[in-house]
Design a protein around this motif. Structure first.
Motif, PDB file in Angstrom:
ATOM      1  N   PHE A  37    -112.921  61.749  13.610  1.00  0.00           N
ATOM      2  CA  PHE A  37    -112.281  62.027  12.254  1.00  0.00           C
ATOM      3  C   PHE A  37    -111.876  63.156  12.440  1.00  0.00           C
ATOM      4  N   LEU A  41    -107.687  64.164  12.644  1.00  0.00           N
ATOM      5  CA  LEU A  41    -107.376  64.687  11.434  1.00  0.00           C
ATOM      6  C   LEU A  41    -106.966  66.129  11.730  1.00  0.00           C
ATOM      7  N   PHE A  80    -104.045  61.436   2.659  1.00  0.00           N
ATOM      8  CA  PHE A  80    -105.126  60.743   2.359  1.00  0.00           C
ATOM      9  C   PHE A  80    -105.009  59.284   2.703  1.00  0.00           C
ATOM     10  N   SER A  83    -105.074  58.876   6.235  1.00  0.00           N
ATOM     11  CA  SER A  83    -106.493  58.820   6.670  1.00  0.00           C
ATOM     12  C   SER A  83    -106.873  57.378   6.379  1.00  0.00           C
ATOM     13  N   LEU A  86    -106.635  55.411   9.136  1.00  0.00           N
ATOM     14  CA  LEU A  86    -107.350  55.540  10.201  1.00  0.00           C
ATOM     15  C   LEU A  86    -109.181  54.986  10.034  1.00  0.00           C
ATOM     16  N   TRP A  87    -109.359  55.129   8.598  1.00  0.00           N
ATOM     17  CA  TRP A  87    -110.795  54.497   8.342  1.00  0.00           C
ATOM     18  C   TRP A  87    -110.645  53.107   8.591  1.00  0.00           C
ATOM     19  N   LEU A 117    -114.949  60.803   5.939  1.00  0.00           N
ATOM     20  CA  LEU A 117    -113.506  60.764   6.082  1.00  0.00           C
ATOM     21  C   LEU A 117    -112.856  62.026   4.984  1.00  0.00           C
ATOM     22  N   THR A 118    -113.499  62.059   3.789  1.00  0.00           N
ATOM     23  CA  THR A 118    -113.048  62.914   2.947  1.00  0.00           C
ATOM     24  C   THR A 118    -113.167  64.196   3.186  1.00  0.00           C
ATOM     25  N   LEU A 121    -110.730  65.284   6.073  1.00  0.00           N
ATOM     26  CA  LEU A 121    -109.437  65.468   5.897  1.00  0.00           C
ATOM     27  C   LEU A 121    -109.392  66.970   5.021  1.00  0.00           C
TER      28      LEU A 121
END
Length: 226
Positions: A37, A41, A80, A83, A86-87, A117-118, A121
């Protein structure tokens, strides 16, 4: 010989319904997700923000009636969405079949990766605000992603790391992700004190995300005023 056989002690391994002796294979898959990640990112968000920093685009954005806060929030929302794709790819790429799909802690694994992930990002967006060229982006991304992962238990398991290093790692968000991951690898069922500890760690991950978002808004406003 019979006496020796009778006196020999028999060693048995005890395993209850909630704990597991062997570490599930998919634990190692989840362990390396923070590095994926952060690396992906930081690079992708960095290049996007560098493109938006071109002089003509900057002038148009500054002349817009839309506030800086709204511009940044909309930018974060767009990133987001990228992303999230991606997740979904990462989650769909788990190659352990029914072993994980039937696990009672699957929901905790997925939620933990989503919180990571958050964080990744938000951190990538914040780093992107300071980047001036691609060379600078490449250097900072390598330092942040590799350094944070080495200190937080991604490349070296937490249970064999030095306690002094772990005290420093507690100030890094990836540590709390890996702490949850290691706990989940040892339990079939999450309840009681274990559940409380996991939710506390997830709460800390959320606070890291909120802190990074606050920094993004503050830095963006300062840059625009400057």
């Amino acid at each position: 010989s019979a006496a020796l056989e009778q006196s020999a002690s028999e060693v048995t391994m005890y395993q209850d319904d909630e704990t597991t002796i062997e570490t599930p294979g998919y634990t190692y898959y989840f362990r390396y997700i923070p590095y994926l990640f952060l690396a992906v990112l930081c690079y992708s968000m960095g290049y996007i923000l560098l493109a938006f920093r071109k002089e003509d685009i900057q002038k148009r954005m500054l002349a817009s009636a839309i506030s800086t806060r709204r511009q940044n929030l909309e930018g974060l929302l767009a990133m987001f969405t990228i992303s999230l794709v991606l997740w979904l790819i990462v989650v769909a790429g788990i190659m352990y079949g029914n072993e994980l799909l039937t696990s009672k802690v699957l929901g905790y694994y997925l939620l933990n990766t989503f919180l990571m992930l958050t964080i990744a990002l938000s951190l990538a967006y914040l780093i992107g605000l300071f980047m001036k060229n691609t060379n600078m982006l490449n250097g900072i991304t390598n330092i942040v992603s590799l350094g944070m992962c080495f200190l937080s238990g991604v490349f070296v398991p937490i249970n064999i790391m030095d306690k002094k290093v772990l005290k420093i790692a507690q100030f890094l968000p990836v540590y709390w992700y890996e702490s949850i991951n290691e706990t989940l690898s040892r339990y079939h069922v999450v309840s009681g004190k274990i559940a409380v500890d996991i939710w506390k760690s997830m709460g800390i991950e959320i606070m890291f995300t909120l802190a990074l978002l606050a920094l993004i808004l503050a830095v963006s406003k300062y840059k625009r005023q400057g």
